[in-house]
Enzyme design. Structure first.
Site, short mmCIF file in Angstrom:
data_model
loop_
_atom_site.label_atom_id
_atom_site.label_comp_id
_atom_site.label_asym_id
_atom_site.label_seq_id
_atom_site.Cartn_x
_atom_site.Cartn_y
_atom_site.Cartn_z
CB SER A 284 -0.96 -0.04 1.19
OG SER A 284 -1.97 0.94 1.06
CG ASP B 172 -4.34 -1.61 0.50
OD1 ASP B 172 -3.41 -2.31 0.91
OD2 ASP B 172 -4.45 -0.40 0.73
#
Length: 325
Positions: free
Chosen positions: A46, A188
């Site tokens: 991320s 993500d």
């Protein structure tokens, strides 16, 4: 004795990525060397993936294009473009339909930041996790694999967008392949590996680079514990557990990786070393999407307080000596 294989791994955490960026800037200041010059592999999930890719992005002369200080500046100046104050945020209304933020802000920022540099161009091996929601499987973007085959090479900006496509915050990222009928539908990487350090260690083993030992540096984006009282939880059903169980799963998985690497590397011989830098957050600094100037300053102040601790100073002294040995 040959030097150990040096690995950097950076957790996910949205705007709180400024915390590991500041820690890395401190390491650069102490050593007077670029992060990508000192580490043999970088991994990030991320916001940590954006950091890892940013620090290995090459300039035209083949040297690192960005320093850790440049990454800090990215969070300071572009955070509000990535997490704009929409009417939902102003009214404190959660988005019930659609993502909380449009993709345009983060995509424009990543386009400006990475341009058309590709994964294969990374100055050092990079590992960035994401998750394919259609194939129901983790996807690991690897620069070494991208060098070996064009089928696995993508623009860095797309990889950064995929690993940071946090559910409810941003829409998923769709990345096409050489086959026009095939694509990745990605969210993500934090849903599978918010702390990517064990993924990086496994990749180092696969590459055959652990024979001379491993120096692992794992950096978190801050944590805030939310104790759950037994008397409360014993009466909870699906509705009450929905948010707390997510917090438990994310924090628990990160701490499990920390435990595993402590066992593997702190007891694995004289040429094995493991460092984990993780600070405690205050209640008002836990949001991943609060890019207000006051919150950015608060996160920076918390990080500076963390770095001024005597034990952390000693760890940094030892680490920097090993990185430059």
């Amino acid at each position: 004795m040959a030097p150990p294989f040096k690995v950097l791994a950076v957790d996910g955490g949205g705007i709180r990525g400024i915390i590991p960026a500041l820690i890395l800037a401190t390491i650069e200041d102490r050593t007077h060397r670029a992060i990508s010059d000192m580490f043999d592999m970088l991994a990030g999930t991320s916001t940590g993936g954006i950091i890892a890719l940013g620090l290995t992005k090459p300039a035209a002369d083949g040297k690192p294009d960005k320093s850790a200080h440049d990454i800090v500046n990215l969070y300071e100046t572009q955070g509000d473009s990535i997490f704009p104050h929409s009417w939902r945020e102003v009214l404190h209304i959660e988005a019930l339909a659609g993502a909380r933020y449009p993709a345009t802000g983060i995509e424009t920022t990543l386009q400006r930041y990475f341009g058309e540099v590709r994964l294969k161009d990374a100055l050092k091996p990079v590992v960035v996790p994401s998750y394919d929601i259609e194939k129901q499987m983790p996807i690991f973007f690897k620069s070494e694999r991208a060098r070996a085959s064009a089928d696995y090479d993508f623009p860095m900006r797309q990889v950064a967008r995929a690993t940071s496509a946090a559910p409810t915050y941003f829409p998923p990222e769709k990345i096409g392949t050489a086959d026009p009928l095939q694509y990745y539908a990605l969210i993500d990487g934090g849903v599978i590996a918010n702390n990517p350090a064990m993924c990086a260690y496994a990749e180092a083993i696969k590459m055959g680079r652990t024979g001379d030992g491993v120096l692992m540096v794992s950096i978190g984006t801050g944590e805030l514990r939310h104790p759950i009282k037994y008397d409360d939880a014993s009466r909870w059903g699906q509705l009450e557990w929905a948010q707390p169980v997510l917090d438990v799963a994310l924090q628990g998985s990160s701490e499990t990786v920390d435990y595993q690497l402590q066992q593997l590397l702190n007891t694995g011989g004289p040429n094995q070393s493991y460092y984990r830098f993780q600070l405690s957050l205050t209640q008002d600094a836990q949001d991943m999407d609060n890019a207000a100037a006051a919150n950015i300053k608060h996160l920076m102040d918390l990080t500076q307080d963390f770095l001024s601790d005597a034990d952390i100073q000693a760890s940094l002294d030892q680490l920097c000596a090993q990185l430059t040995a």
